[in-house]
Design an enzyme around this catalytic site. Structure first.
Site, PDB file in Angstrom:
ATOM      1  N   HIS A 154      57.392  46.286  68.831  1.00  0.00           N
ATOM      2  CA  HIS A 154      58.206  47.132  69.379  1.00  0.00           C
ATOM      3  C   HIS A 154      58.546  46.504  70.842  1.00  0.00           C
ATOM      4  O   HIS A 154      57.657  45.857  71.471  1.00  0.00           O
ATOM      5  CB  HIS A 154      57.535  48.207  69.569  1.00  0.00           C
ATOM      6  CG  HIS A 154      58.294  49.580  70.038  1.00  0.00           C
ATOM      7  ND1 HIS A 154      58.549  50.022  71.296  1.00  0.00           N
ATOM      8  CD2 HIS A 154      58.975  50.664  69.574  1.00  0.00           C
ATOM      9  CE1 HIS A 154      59.384  50.811  71.494  1.00  0.00           C
ATOM     10  NE2 HIS A 154      59.586  51.378  70.200  1.00  0.00           N
TER      11      HIS A 154
ATOM     12  N   ASP B   6      48.228  48.605  69.339  1.00  0.00           N
ATOM     13  CA  ASP B   6      49.137  49.714  69.660  1.00  0.00           C
ATOM     14  C   ASP B   6      49.151  50.398  68.441  1.00  0.00           C
ATOM     15  O   ASP B   6      49.577  50.057  67.535  1.00  0.00           O
ATOM     16  CB  ASP B   6      50.515  49.216  69.850  1.00  0.00           C
ATOM     17  CG  ASP B   6      51.535  50.106  70.120  1.00  0.00           C
ATOM     18  OD1 ASP B   6      51.238  51.387  69.881  1.00  0.00           O
ATOM     19  OD2 ASP B   6      52.592  49.683  70.227  1.00  0.00           O
TER      20      ASP B   6
ATOM     21  N   GLN C 295      51.997  54.122  65.803  1.00  0.00           N
ATOM     22  CA  GLN C 295      52.545  54.413  64.440  1.00  0.00           C
ATOM     23  C   GLN C 295      51.364  54.502  63.260  1.00  0.00           C
ATOM     24  O   GLN C 295      51.771  55.245  62.191  1.00  0.00           O
ATOM     25  CB  GLN C 295      53.567  53.384  63.850  1.00  0.00           C
ATOM     26  CG  GLN C 295      54.668  53.138  64.755  1.00  0.00           C
ATOM     27  CD  GLN C 295      55.537  54.585  64.501  1.00  0.00           C
ATOM     28  OE1 GLN C 295      55.519  55.458  63.836  1.00  0.00           O
ATOM     29  NE2 GLN C 295      56.630  54.514  65.511  1.00  0.00           N
TER      30      GLN C 295
ATOM     31  N   LYS D  63      54.061  61.409  68.979  1.00  0.00           N
ATOM     32  CA  LYS D  63      54.395  60.832  67.581  1.00  0.00           C
ATOM     33  C   LYS D  63      53.157  61.415  66.902  1.00  0.00           C
ATOM     34  O   LYS D  63      53.055  61.126  65.817  1.00  0.00           O
ATOM     35  CB  LYS D  63      54.271  59.402  67.736  1.00  0.00           C
ATOM     36  CG  LYS D  63      55.751  58.992  68.549  1.00  0.00           C
ATOM     37  CD  LYS D  63      56.048  57.428  68.150  1.00  0.00           C
ATOM     38  CE  LYS D  63      57.381  57.170  69.280  1.00  0.00           C
ATOM     39  NZ  LYS D  63      58.073  55.930  68.795  1.00  0.00           N
TER      40      LYS D  63
ATOM     41  N   CYS E  41      64.104  49.551  68.334  1.00  0.00           N
ATOM     42  CA  CYS E  41      63.341  48.911  69.607  1.00  0.00           C
ATOM     43  C   CYS E  41      62.736  47.385  69.107  1.00  0.00           C
ATOM     44  O   CYS E  41      61.531  46.989  69.539  1.00  0.00           O
ATOM     45  CB  CYS E  41      62.339  49.691  70.287  1.00  0.00           C
ATOM     46  SG  CYS E  41      63.274  51.094  71.059  1.00  0.00           S
TER      47      CYS E  41
END
Lengths: 416, 143
Positions: A124, A201, A204, A227, A367
């Site tokens: 991303h 990261d 998600q 999220k 993104c």
């Protein structure tokens, strides 16, 4: 109209309202942001109604209560992600800020010319553009991991690109475009063998997988609250204490100092050192609500249902003529984030047509422009699922997709 | 605005028209226009001689709305002076912003009038104005 009963929808005000309508919104853009349960919204409201004071400031009861809420939420986050004792949680405004904090406070001071940062081409922009800045300013180099045919990262690729020059490896646990679950535990092990620091990261990953930071052993881990069924404006940064201690602050100001002289200052210990200014307490309270909500559910049951939905989505999409899946075409090593194309129709037009049928999916490069260049597509359509979605919504999506090409004068049935 | 109005025959026709999709032999100005949110990416080429736009090409790839708008624009500005092209561009943008609504005033936009109600679909406004903004920048480069 008959509705498939989903036990979670009533927990979300948006769906409770939608499900009263003749045609409810099919919200299939959960990788962009999730909807918020009542518990999240009430927790935020309750904070402002009964606990609102500036934490760490006043000696009076209300401020102490606000401080307690902040610290209890920190402890709750630690418990939720099984954070080891030698690690700390810092609140930020989102994963983007967490990654920028690392780029500025770790990257700029710990990397130099000749060093390499290893990262997947699929990252991303939030985990890519900050490192481009670090590379430009320090003279270190970005080295990209390419994806294999299943849109995943092979350990051979990692081994081939890791070297003694690699000082930092930064990657998503799950790709926001392809939904691929990367072999993060193995990559961390390989990177540590070379002495490199690893940033994961988890934005998600955390809504759809059980994440145990102690077991995974990254040096830093970041994610966003919004999220994960929490409010916008709160994010998380996990870091190992020894690293956080040697880093400079990112933002300077109130609440991050120990003692301020006329021309210099000493800083508060971690985590306050990285939490300058008044924190977004309403969102932090809301995040606490979201975590409470998730902990009260049987998360394994949520994950199992999401996997079932994801497999159903893949199965049904494959049956729609002229729909091409992009990336991993199977249900292996992935979550319910599925990119696809409709032949001859630009993704933005696809989304406009689905919108007419009250189906919300995403179009664009999500993104991740370098990944789209790598996949040789300008843009894709993306469906992303959550436990409040239903098979009925997936059926509606596929029915609507069948009609898309007709708007442009193309046949909708497969011609062989 | 319903889909029939958005994807009207005229817009679909222009979105699939290839007349202006061939690179120019001798472009004097080139400008790239991108719509970062959805991946539209167009390359405008102009051959300007004596303040007059002799040739126009629109390359790259975009959605049906941006490609149709680009096609309409190319047809309108080919052969016009730079000043006339600027006036058309201002008028198109004013129409999208609903600042100019009188049909009589919009007459010079010809097929471009098909985009008049795009502001009722806010998610697609950027697509419709992409080529026109790219043109403005190109003309400013030239000046």
């Amino acid at each position: 109209m008959s509705r498939v009963v989903n036990p979670y929808r009533k927990d979300f005000p948006l769906f409770q309202a939608e499900d009263q309508k003749e045609l409810a919104l099919a919200y299939l853009d959960n990788a962009a942001t999730t909807q918020k349960p009542y518990v999240t919204l009430l927790a935020e409201q309750l904070y402002y109604e009964s606990k609102n004071a500036n934490p760490h400031r006043g000696a009076y009861d209300l401020s102490v209560e606000a401080t307690m809420l902040l610290e209890e939420t920190r402890d709750m986050v630690k418990h939720f992600f099984t954070v080891p004792k030698e690690g700390e949680i810092i609140f930020t405004k989102g994963a983007t800020e967490s990654l920028n904090l690392l780029a500025y406070s770790y990257g700029l001071t710990h990397l130099k010319q000749g060093d390499e940062i290893l990262l997947p081409i699929s990252e991303h922009h939030s985990n890519l553009v900050p490192w481009q800045m670090v590379a430009k300013q320090t003279g270190c180099k970005l080295v990209y991991l390419n994806l294999n045919e299943e849109a995943n990262i092979s350990l051979e690729e990692v081994k081939g690109k890791l070297s003694n020059k690699t000082k930092l490896v930064t990657l998503a646990q799950v790709s926001n475009v392809t939904g691929s679950i990367y072999p993060v535990a193995e990559i961390i092990r390989l990177a540590h063998e070379k002495g490199a620091i690893v940033i994961v990261d988890g934005t998600q990953a955390v809504p759809h997988l059980q994440v145990d930071i102690t077991e995974l052993n990254p040096d830093f881990y970041v994610c966003s609250g919004h999220k994960l069924y929490g409010p916008m404006g709160v994010g998380i940064l996990y870091g190992k204490m020894d690293l956080l201690n040697q880093m400079s602050p990112f933002l300077y100001g109130g609440d991050m100092i120990e003692y301020v002289e006329d021309f210099s200052a000493t800083y508060a210990p971690v985590p306050q050192k990285f939490e300058a200014g008044t924190q977004n307490m309403g969102s932090i309270a809301g995040l606490r609500g979201a975590l409470t909500y998730l902990e009260e559910k049987n998360r394994n049951q949520l994950f199992q249902y999401e996997e079932e939905l994801s497999n159903y989505l893949l199965e049904q999409l494959k049956k729609v003529p002229h729909v091409q899946l992009v990336g991993n075409k199977t249900g292996n090593n992935r979550i319910g984030v599925v990119p696809f194309l409709v032949e001859d129709v630009h993704p933005h037009d696809v989304v406009t047509i689905l919108n007419q049928d009250r189906i919300a999916i995403r179009a664009g490069h999500h993104c991740a422009q370098p990944l789209h260049r790598h996949l040789d597509v300008l843009a894709t359509c993306r469906v992303s699922l959550s436990f409040y979605n239903t098979k009925e919504e997936i059926d509606r999506l596929c029915e609507s997709l069948k009609g898309v090409r007709r708007w442009f004068g193309y046949g909708s049935e497969r011609t062989i | 605005m319903d889909l029939k109005e958005l994807y009207s025959d005229i817009i679909l026709e222009y979105s699939q028209d290839k007349t202006y999709r061939k690179p120019l032999m001798r472009p004097t100005v080139r400008n790239r226009g991108v719509n970062p949110s959805c991946g539209d990416n167009i390359e405008l080429e102009l051959q300007i001689e004596d303040h007059r736009i002799k040739e126009v090409a629109i390359l790259g790839k975009g959605c049906a709305i941006s490609e149709a708008s680009a096609g309409v624009m190319a047809e309108l500005i080919q052969g016009k002076t730079v000043e006339e092209a600027r006036t058309l561009s201002d008028l198109f943008v004013s129409m999208i912003q609903k600042k100019v609504t009188e049909e009589q005033q919009l007459k010079s936009l010809e097929a471009g009038i098909a985009f008049q109600n795009i502001s009722n679909m806010p998610a697609r406004v950027k697509c419709a104005v992409l080529s026109w903004h790219t043109l403005e920048e190109a003309l400013n480069q030239e000046a």
